[in-house]
Design a protein around this motif. Structure first.
Motif, short mmCIF file in Angstrom:
data_model
loop_
_atom_site.label_atom_id
_atom_site.label_comp_id
_atom_site.label_asym_id
_atom_site.label_seq_id
_atom_site.Cartn_x
_atom_site.Cartn_y
_atom_site.Cartn_z
N THR A 1 8.86 4.90 11.97
CA THR A 1 7.89 4.03 11.69
C THR A 1 8.01 2.86 10.98
O THR A 1 7.43 2.08 10.83
CB THR A 1 6.66 4.72 10.35
N GLY A 2 9.49 2.77 10.64
CA GLY A 2 9.82 1.59 10.10
C GLY A 2 9.39 1.12 8.48
O GLY A 2 9.44 0.31 8.05
N LYS A 3 8.97 2.37 7.93
CA LYS A 3 8.52 2.58 6.75
C LYS A 3 9.16 2.96 5.65
O LYS A 3 9.90 3.99 5.89
CB LYS A 3 7.13 2.93 6.50
N PRO A 4 9.41 2.67 4.40
CA PRO A 4 10.23 3.24 3.16
C PRO A 4 9.63 4.53 2.95
O PRO A 4 8.35 4.46 2.64
CB PRO A 4 10.19 2.21 2.42
N ILE A 5 10.68 5.54 2.96
CA ILE A 5 10.09 6.80 2.33
C ILE A 5 11.11 7.30 1.39
O ILE A 5 12.21 7.49 1.66
CB ILE A 5 9.88 7.95 3.57
N LEU A 6 10.57 7.10 0.01
CA LEU A 6 11.52 7.28 -1.11
C LEU A 6 11.42 8.64 -1.71
O LEU A 6 10.20 8.98 -2.11
CB LEU A 6 11.39 6.09 -2.17
N ARG B 1 0.97 -1.12 -0.07
CA ARG B 1 0.02 -0.10 0.09
C ARG B 1 0.95 1.22 -0.06
O ARG B 1 1.44 1.44 0.92
CB ARG B 1 -0.77 -0.03 1.25
N THR B 2 0.76 1.98 -1.19
CA THR B 2 1.71 3.00 -1.23
C THR B 2 0.79 4.66 -1.61
O THR B 2 -0.16 4.69 -2.06
CB THR B 2 2.68 2.88 -2.71
N VAL B 3 1.61 5.60 -1.03
CA VAL B 3 0.77 6.83 -1.17
C VAL B 3 2.05 7.70 -1.67
O VAL B 3 3.36 7.60 -1.12
CB VAL B 3 0.54 7.38 0.45
N VAL B 4 1.47 8.45 -2.77
CA VAL B 4 2.46 9.49 -3.48
C VAL B 4 2.19 10.80 -3.01
O VAL B 4 0.93 11.25 -2.81
CB VAL B 4 2.21 9.15 -4.80
N LEU B 5 3.10 11.32 -2.26
CA LEU B 5 2.98 12.93 -1.92
C LEU B 5 3.88 13.64 -2.58
O LEU B 5 5.01 13.68 -2.66
CB LEU B 5 3.74 12.70 -0.28
N LEU C 1 -6.99 7.00 -0.42
CA LEU C 1 -6.47 7.79 0.62
C LEU C 1 -7.94 7.52 1.54
O LEU C 1 -8.79 7.91 1.45
CB LEU C 1 -6.68 9.24 0.22
N PRO C 2 -7.37 7.23 2.91
CA PRO C 2 -8.30 7.06 3.87
C PRO C 2 -9.09 8.23 4.20
O PRO C 2 -8.20 9.31 4.38
CB PRO C 2 -7.38 6.61 5.09
N ALA C 3 -10.09 8.31 5.07
CA ALA C 3 -10.97 9.50 5.10
C ALA C 3 -10.16 10.29 6.25
O ALA C 3 -10.23 11.47 6.19
CB ALA C 3 -12.30 9.24 5.56
N ASP C 4 -9.75 9.55 7.17
CA ASP C 4 -9.18 10.43 8.35
C ASP C 4 -8.00 11.10 7.93
O ASP C 4 -7.41 12.07 8.42
CB ASP C 4 -8.82 9.53 9.65
N LEU C 5 -7.06 10.31 6.98
CA LEU C 5 -5.88 11.03 6.56
C LEU C 5 -6.29 12.03 5.70
O LEU C 5 -5.65 13.17 5.58
CB LEU C 5 -4.98 9.91 5.85
N GLU C 6 -7.32 12.23 4.82
CA GLU C 6 -7.72 13.25 3.99
C GLU C 6 -8.18 14.31 4.69
O GLU C 6 -7.75 15.69 4.42
CB GLU C 6 -8.93 12.77 3.13
N GLU D 1 2.84 7.68 9.27
CA GLU D 1 2.39 7.00 10.38
C GLU D 1 1.05 6.32 10.39
O GLU D 1 0.61 5.69 11.24
CB GLU D 1 2.22 7.95 11.61
N HIS D 2 0.37 6.62 9.19
CA HIS D 2 -0.96 5.92 9.19
C HIS D 2 -1.12 4.39 8.99
O HIS D 2 -0.24 3.84 8.13
CB HIS D 2 -1.79 6.57 7.79
N ARG D 3 -1.97 3.66 9.68
CA ARG D 3 -1.77 2.44 9.70
C ARG D 3 -2.18 1.68 8.29
O ARG D 3 -1.95 0.54 8.24
CB ARG D 3 -2.86 1.94 10.92
N GLU D 4 -2.85 2.53 7.46
CA GLU D 4 -3.31 1.83 6.01
C GLU D 4 -2.22 2.05 4.97
O GLU D 4 -2.31 1.94 3.80
CB GLU D 4 -4.73 2.26 5.61
#
Length: 490
Positions: A431-436, A303-307, A331-336, A373-376
């Motif tokens: 977060t232990g998540k990749p941010i490229l 699950r990838t988000v592009v910012l 995009l999750p509603a709470d993140l939006e 930080e979002h769980r999804e």
């Protein structure tokens, strides 16, 4: 514990350059120069029968004059017919490893192949390990050792390289120097008469200075043995492979280059995938992938988000994600809702997140943290770094910089892009998540404070959204293979 043959090569007590030359155009001069200029801590010896002083070092007439037990490795830069005598002399002085840069062996035809076989037989009888022949040398940054006949000396870092081609080792080291993601060990295997690429990879897998490995091969010899070795290495650390000689003409070139025999590319590709190595089509893709492995955590999912600071980059990234094994997650509603509080209402409100230039001083760092930080969300691709610093660069070079007193705003712009790079690294670590992060400025303006801050923090800044997504795809593929493979072994 007794040192391994690879310890003798990459962490020698001392080194001998056999065939040192006073001529700056000769391999013997360049090799000695590189060893001395690299700052190697141990004793350095050089041989030349005329015994001149070269670069301030008094040379010896032969290897037999090296003090017994003072060196572990000899770098041979002499004609092929002299190599056997040098090995005998080296063994008599307690030297256990040799890197033979000399050519004229298997790659030169049947007679050279016989000479190579005889050299290997001799080395085995002497209890020596021979790297090469027909190789350009090796780099070991933890030992400050640049035992090679070419120029690139990369910064220290977490990437190890093993290659059947010397100039492709150089290419990867040049990318390392440019990007700031440096090299732990690098070796040109040459003809790999005694030790080959997989042997080096096996040692790198246990090397505490190495986090990820890249390799270039032209021929693999025993396919089953190669696959088993790659699988064992991949269990420990990521391996990125590039193969040359995948076409009939390429295979012919490989045979004349290192004497390598071609393998069916479809068979090779399947073998690589089953063994857990990542297959890269180009050297650029290989460095992107190995740099990502060396500097990013593995994603827990696709699950990838592009910012993005602006729309076009996000569109390109969305296309690339759609063609990969990744998922452009809705995009999750709470993140939006959280992002909506940060920027004006014109932002995209979907993934890719297009901030539409509406960010203020703290928007980018806050948005990066919110998304990561979002769980999804499993991974983030951040685009647009360096825009403000690029504006500052233009203002600084313009005719009004001093008259308009623009220094203050330029410094602010540069600090901002440096902050954004730091925020991405911090969010990834937390977060232990990749941010490229990706921007063409990593290539066109590497001094830009955004890419520069990433390089200073040993993080890789990708030259484009496509290349960042491709690297993330490799991270996710390997994460899945590793999980399946370790589960099967349990």
């Amino acid at each position: 514990m007794s040192p391994t043959p690879f310890d003798l090569l990459f962490n020698p007590r001392g080194i001998v350059v056999a065939g040192a030359s006073t001529h700056p155009g000769k391999f013997g001069f360049v090799a000695l120069h590189n060893v001395l200029a690299g700052g190697f801590d141990g004793p350095v010896f050089a041989t030349n029968p005329e015994q001149p002083t070269i670069l301030g070092l008094d040379t010896l007439a032969s290897v037999e004059q090296v003090p017994a037990g003072a060196a572990d490795m000899v770098l041979v830069c002499t004609p092929p017919q002299t190599c056997a005598d040098i090995l005998r002399s080296a063994a008599s002085r307690g030297i256990g490893a040799a890197f033979i840069a000399s050519g004229g062996f298997r790659e030169a035809g049947a007679e050279g192949a016989r000479a190579e076989e005889e050299l290997v037989d001799l080395a085995r009888s002497l209890g020596m390990t021979v790297a090469g022949p027909n190789g350009q040398g090796l780099i070991s940054t933890p030992a400050k050792l640049a035992a090679q006949i070419v120029a690139p000396v990369p910064p220290p870092g977490p990437i190890a390289v093993a290659s059947q081609s010397g100039n492709l080792v150089s290419a990867l080291m040049n990318y390392a120097a440019h990007s700031g993601v440096g090299i732990s060990r690098a070796v040109s295997a040459g003809n790999a008469a005694m030790v080959g690429v997989v042997d080096y990879l096996g040692w790198f897998a246990g090397d505490p200075h190495t986090k990820a490995m890249a390799a270039y091969v032209e021929g693999v010899g025993d396919g089953r043995q190669f696959a088993a070795a790659i699988r064992k290495v991949s269990e420990a650390k990521p391996v990125v492979l590039v193969k040359g000689g995948t076409t009939p003409r390429g295979a012919k070139a490989a045979a004349s280059h290192t004497g390598a025999l071609a393998t069916d590319d479809r068979v090779f590709d399947g073998m690589v995938r089953q063994s857990g190595a990542v297959r890269a089509a180009t050297i650029e893709e290989a460095f992107d992938a190995v740099a990502a492995f060396a500097t990013q955590p593995l994603p827990a999912g696709p699950r990838t988000v592009v910012l993005s600071s602006a729309g076009g980059w996000g569109v390109i990234a969305a296309d690339a994600v759609s063609k990969s094994s990744l998922e452009l997650v809705p995009l999750p509603a709470d993140l939006e809702a959280a992002i909506d509080r940060l920027v004006p209402p014109r932002w995209s409100r979907h993934n890719p997140i297009d901030l539409a230039g509406g960010e203020s001083r703290d928007t980018i760092p806050e948005a990066i943290h919110l998304v990561a930080e979002h769980r999804e969300v499993d991974a983030v691709v951040y685009l647009g770094m360096g825009i403000q610093a690029n504006t500052a660069s233009h203002l600084r070079s313009g005719p009004y910089f001093h008259s308009a007193e623009l220094a203050r705003i330029c410094e602010y712009h540069e600090r901002q892009d440096s902050r954004f790079a730091t925020a991405a690294a911090e969010a990834s670590a937390q977060t232990g998540k990749p941010i490229l992060a990706a921007t063409e400025l990593a290539v066109t303006q590497p001094g830009n404070s955004g890419p520069a801050a990433m390089a200073a923090g040993n993080r890789y800044c990708f030259p484009s959204a496509d290349r960042a997504v491709r690297a993330l795809h490799h991270l996710w593929w390997y994460a899945q293979w590793r999980k399946r493979h370790l589960r099967a072994k349990a």
